[in-house]
Motif scaffolding. Structure first.
Motif, PDB file in Angstrom:
ATOM      1  N   THR A   1       0.824  -1.200   0.000  1.00 47.73           N
ATOM      2  CA  THR A   1       0.000   0.000   0.000  1.00 47.73           C
ATOM      3  C   THR A   1       0.864   1.258   0.000  1.00 47.73           C
ATOM      4  O   THR A   1       1.883   1.332   0.678  1.00 47.73           O
ATOM      5  CB  THR A   1      -0.972   0.021   1.199  1.00 47.73           C
ATOM      6  OG1 THR A   1      -0.237   0.026   2.428  1.00 47.73           O
ATOM      7  CG2 THR A   1      -1.912  -1.170   1.154  1.00 47.73           C
TER       8      THR A   1
ATOM      9  N   PHE B   1      -4.823   0.565  -1.404  1.00 49.22           N
ATOM     10  CA  PHE B   1      -5.332  -0.780  -1.130  1.00 49.22           C
ATOM     11  C   PHE B   1      -6.489  -1.121  -2.069  1.00 49.22           C
ATOM     12  O   PHE B   1      -6.535  -2.226  -2.644  1.00 49.22           O
ATOM     13  CB  PHE B   1      -5.776  -0.884   0.332  1.00 49.22           C
ATOM     14  CG  PHE B   1      -6.276  -2.246   0.731  1.00 49.22           C
ATOM     15  CD1 PHE B   1      -5.387  -3.255   1.050  1.00 49.22           C
ATOM     16  CD2 PHE B   1      -7.635  -2.517   0.786  1.00 49.22           C
ATOM     17  CE1 PHE B   1      -5.834  -4.517   1.428  1.00 49.22           C
ATOM     18  CE2 PHE B   1      -8.099  -3.772   1.163  1.00 49.22           C
ATOM     19  CZ  PHE B   1      -7.202  -4.778   1.482  1.00 49.22           C
TER      20      PHE B   1
ATOM     21  N   THR C   1      -5.845  -4.107  -4.842  1.00 48.56           N
ATOM     22  CA  THR C   1      -6.617  -5.345  -4.698  1.00 48.56           C
ATOM     23  C   THR C   1      -7.499  -5.582  -5.915  1.00 48.56           C
ATOM     24  O   THR C   1      -7.671  -6.731  -6.351  1.00 48.56           O
ATOM     25  CB  THR C   1      -7.475  -5.331  -3.420  1.00 48.56           C
ATOM     26  OG1 THR C   1      -8.276  -4.137  -3.376  1.00 48.56           O
ATOM     27  CG2 THR C   1      -6.609  -5.419  -2.173  1.00 48.56           C
TER      28      THR C   1
ATOM     29  N   LYS D   1      -7.368  -8.882  -8.330  1.00 47.83           N
ATOM     30  CA  LYS D   1      -8.534  -9.708  -8.667  1.00 47.83           C
ATOM     31  C   LYS D   1      -8.665  -9.872 -10.172  1.00 47.83           C
ATOM     32  O   LYS D   1      -8.976 -10.966 -10.671  1.00 47.83           O
ATOM     33  CB  LYS D   1      -9.809  -9.096  -8.095  1.00 47.83           C
ATOM     34  CG  LYS D   1     -11.051  -9.927  -8.442  1.00 47.83           C
ATOM     35  CD  LYS D   1     -12.325  -9.367  -7.864  1.00 47.83           C
ATOM     36  CE  LYS D   1     -13.508 -10.256  -8.243  1.00 47.83           C
ATOM     37  NZ  LYS D   1     -14.777  -9.780  -7.652  1.00 47.83           N
TER      38      LYS D   1
ATOM     39  N   ILE E   1      -4.464 -12.561  -1.923  1.00 49.51           N
ATOM     40  CA  ILE E   1      -3.743 -11.297  -1.977  1.00 49.51           C
ATOM     41  C   ILE E   1      -3.011 -11.113  -0.656  1.00 49.51           C
ATOM     42  O   ILE E   1      -3.615 -11.198   0.414  1.00 49.51           O
ATOM     43  CB  ILE E   1      -4.708 -10.115  -2.218  1.00 49.51           C
ATOM     44  CG1 ILE E   1      -5.431 -10.280  -3.560  1.00 49.51           C
ATOM     45  CG2 ILE E   1      -3.946  -8.787  -2.173  1.00 49.51           C
ATOM     46  CD1 ILE E   1      -6.570  -9.302  -3.760  1.00 49.51           C
TER      47      ILE E   1
ATOM     48  N   SER F   1      -1.018  -8.514   1.475  1.00 47.04           N
ATOM     49  CA  SER F   1      -0.856  -7.067   1.545  1.00 47.04           C
ATOM     50  C   SER F   1       0.140  -6.653   2.614  1.00 47.04           C
ATOM     51  O   SER F   1       0.037  -7.060   3.769  1.00 47.04           O
ATOM     52  CB  SER F   1      -2.212  -6.409   1.838  1.00 47.04           C
ATOM     53  OG  SER F   1      -2.096  -5.006   1.915  1.00 47.04           O
TER      54      SER F   1
ATOM     55  N   SER G   1       0.550  -3.741   4.587  1.00 46.64           N
ATOM     56  CA  SER G   1      -0.529  -2.782   4.830  1.00 46.64           C
ATOM     57  C   SER G   1      -0.164  -1.668   5.791  1.00 46.64           C
ATOM     58  O   SER G   1       0.379  -1.905   6.871  1.00 46.64           O
ATOM     59  CB  SER G   1      -1.749  -3.528   5.391  1.00 46.64           C
ATOM     60  OG  SER G   1      -2.232  -4.479   4.461  1.00 46.64           O
TER      61      SER G   1
ATOM     62  N   ALA H   1     -10.380  -2.268   5.120  1.00 47.86           N
ATOM     63  CA  ALA H   1      -9.820  -3.375   4.334  1.00 47.86           C
ATOM     64  C   ALA H   1     -10.736  -4.596   4.372  1.00 47.86           C
ATOM     65  O   ALA H   1     -10.895  -5.294   3.355  1.00 47.86           O
ATOM     66  CB  ALA H   1      -8.437  -3.734   4.858  1.00 47.86           C
TER      67      ALA H   1
ATOM     68  N   GLU I   1     -12.368  -6.357   1.153  1.00 45.59           N
ATOM     69  CA  GLU I   1     -12.168  -7.791   0.927  1.00 45.59           C
ATOM     70  C   GLU I   1     -13.496  -8.507   0.715  1.00 45.59           C
ATOM     71  O   GLU I   1     -13.628  -9.355  -0.192  1.00 45.59           O
ATOM     72  CB  GLU I   1     -11.421  -8.401   2.115  1.00 45.59           C
ATOM     73  CG  GLU I   1     -11.182  -9.902   1.993  1.00 45.59           C
ATOM     74  CD  GLU I   1     -10.568 -10.509   3.234  1.00 45.59           C
ATOM     75  OE1 GLU I   1     -10.391 -11.748   3.264  1.00 45.59           O
ATOM     76  OE2 GLU I   1     -10.271  -9.763   4.191  1.00 45.59           O
TER      77      GLU I   1
ATOM     78  N   LEU J   1     -14.775  -7.723  -2.647  1.00 40.38           N
ATOM     79  CA  LEU J   1     -13.884  -8.243  -3.682  1.00 40.38           C
ATOM     80  C   LEU J   1     -14.115  -9.723  -3.950  1.00 40.38           C
ATOM     81  O   LEU J   1     -14.043 -10.184  -5.091  1.00 40.38           O
ATOM     82  CB  LEU J   1     -12.439  -8.008  -3.229  1.00 40.38           C
ATOM     83  CG  LEU J   1     -11.335  -7.984  -4.275  1.00 40.38           C
ATOM     84  CD1 LEU J   1     -11.499  -6.770  -5.183  1.00 40.38           C
ATOM     85  CD2 LEU J   1      -9.975  -7.936  -3.581  1.00 40.38           C
TER      86      LEU J   1
ATOM     87  N   VAL K   1      -7.799 -11.771   1.517  1.00 43.93           N
ATOM     88  CA  VAL K   1      -6.660 -10.872   1.673  1.00 43.93           C
ATOM     89  C   VAL K   1      -6.008 -11.139   3.020  1.00 43.93           C
ATOM     90  O   VAL K   1      -6.684 -11.152   4.056  1.00 43.93           O
ATOM     91  CB  VAL K   1      -7.090  -9.395   1.602  1.00 43.93           C
ATOM     92  CG1 VAL K   1      -5.881  -8.474   1.793  1.00 43.93           C
ATOM     93  CG2 VAL K   1      -7.787  -9.087   0.275  1.00 43.93           C
TER      94      VAL K   1
ATOM     95  N   HIS L   1      -2.764  -9.911   5.614  1.00 46.37           N
ATOM     96  CA  HIS L   1      -1.920  -8.754   5.901  1.00 46.37           C
ATOM     97  C   HIS L   1      -0.648  -9.264   6.575  1.00 46.37           C
ATOM     98  O   HIS L   1      -0.702  -9.934   7.617  1.00 46.37           O
ATOM     99  CB  HIS L   1      -2.666  -7.763   6.790  1.00 46.37           C
ATOM    100  CG  HIS L   1      -3.955  -7.307   6.180  1.00 46.37           C
ATOM    101  ND1 HIS L   1      -4.051  -6.190   5.387  1.00 46.37           N
ATOM    102  CD2 HIS L   1      -5.204  -7.850   6.224  1.00 46.37           C
ATOM    103  CE1 HIS L   1      -5.309  -6.045   4.984  1.00 46.37           C
ATOM    104  NE2 HIS L   1      -6.017  -7.038   5.468  1.00 46.37           N
TER     105      HIS L   1
END
Length: 334
Positions: free
Chosen positions: A68, A94, A98, A102, A109, A111, A113, A131, A135, A138, A142, A144
């Motif tokens: 990020t 972010f 992301t 995708k 994913i 991250s 972060s 986030a 997610e 999405l 995800v 972190h």
């Protein structure tokens, strides 16, 4: 019990920088028993269509690693890892990164972060809450990473954040080598100074959906070669932490159809030590990660055997005998 899926990091792999070499590279990765690769923007943006097509050709899945407030290439300074300490910059980044992951078909994913200066306060919580919303929309998991410079840079800050009820759904990538470096300590539950560690490790295990299997030491995030006897204690410690995580994953995902990801992630210089003047690496990075892949397979299998044995163990018999009073103190004292 969940199956182990192994990812091959493209970090430090020279062929990853050249799309003309991807076909042979991915064939080699698949032949060595890996199930997917982890890549950053610098790799896939070189030729998105070819990258996705060749991964599909070789039956490899994609884990996208995002940074990020980073991810771009500056002609003057090179790759931008983290360019801001502002919450709005990291949130916008972010969302953008992301969505890009995708579109590539990423199955996971990873991250890096936020910013470590936020601690475990309002900014950190706000980032992670947003986030989680992103997610959910999405539809791609995800995680972190517990990475330096980032929100989960320290075991103490991470424990505070992961304990918050509003972050109960947060997933992490456990790269515990970073914490050894941050704390200048390979944690030891037998050491009174580290009496906090077992509870923190259990908390991480409850949230962990990805393991970066790199071995750190008290003075850095990566030993030069984990097969060297002088690093046996560090390797043993990290392996025991990974087994704790895999046991927790098995409890959360007991189905034989489930799968969990892990990745040997020893990296290139400056993570990998070099000789002075010549800058020659002291170990072969590909071979180091190949040996770590085998170690991960062995340790995961051991963790699954232990988890299965624990599940199959008969329950303890209920208390009985002349001194037993049902209801405990309530039954004894009325």
């Amino acid at each position: 019990m969940p199956a182990l899926r192994l990812a091959k990091t493209l970090w430090g792999v020279p062929e990853a920088d050249d799309p003309e070499r991807w076909d042979n590279l991915f064939a080699r990765i698949k032949a060595e028993g890996f199930d997917g690769v982890e890549a950053i923007t610098l790799t896939w943006r070189t030729d998105r269509d070819r990258f996705v097509s060749l991964l599909k050709k070789h039956g490899l899945q994609l884990i996208c690693q995002i940074h990020t407030s980073g991810g771009d290439l500056d002609p003057a300074t090179g790759y931008v890892y983290c360019s801001s300490n502002k919450l709005h910059d990291h949130l916008a980044s972010f969302v953008k990164l992301t969505a890009e992951a995708k579109a590539l078909g990423a199955v996971l994913i990873n991250s890096h972060s936020g910013h470590d200066s936020w601690g475990s306060g309002d900014k950190a919580v706000a980032f992670f809450k947003h986030a989680l919303l992103v997610e959910a929309q999405l539809g791609v998991p995800v995680v972190h990473e517990t990475h330096r410079q980032r929100l989960l840079y320290s075991p103490y800050t991470a424990a505070e954040l992961l304990s918050k009820p509003e972050l109960a759904a947060l997933k992490v990538n456990a790269d515990l080598s970073h914490w050894c470096c941050v704390c200048e300590k390979v944690f030891d539950a037998a050491d009174p100074r580290d009496d906090w560690w077992p509870a923190t490790l259990r908390l991480v295990a409850e949230h962990c959906e990805f393991v970066h299997a790199r071995v750190g030491h008290a003075e850095g995030p990566q030993v030069s070669d984990p097969s060297a006897p002088e690093f046996a204690a560090e390797v043993s410690a990290h392996a025991s932490w990974w087994r704790t995580i895999w046991a927790a994953q098995a409890a959360r995902h007991p189905s034989d159809d489930a799968a969990v990801w892990a990745e040997p992630e020893h990296g290139p210089p400056p993570y990998l030590q070099t000789l002075p003047f010549s800058q020659q690496p002291v170990a072969d990075l590909w071979e180091v990660n190949a040996r770590m892949a085998q170690r991960v397979r062995t340790e995961h299998a051991a963790a699954m055997r232990e988890a299965a044995a624990s599940t199959a163990a008969p329950p303890a018999p209920p208390p009985s005998g002349p001194d037993f009073i049902a209801g405990g103190d309530a039954g004894r004292w009325g």
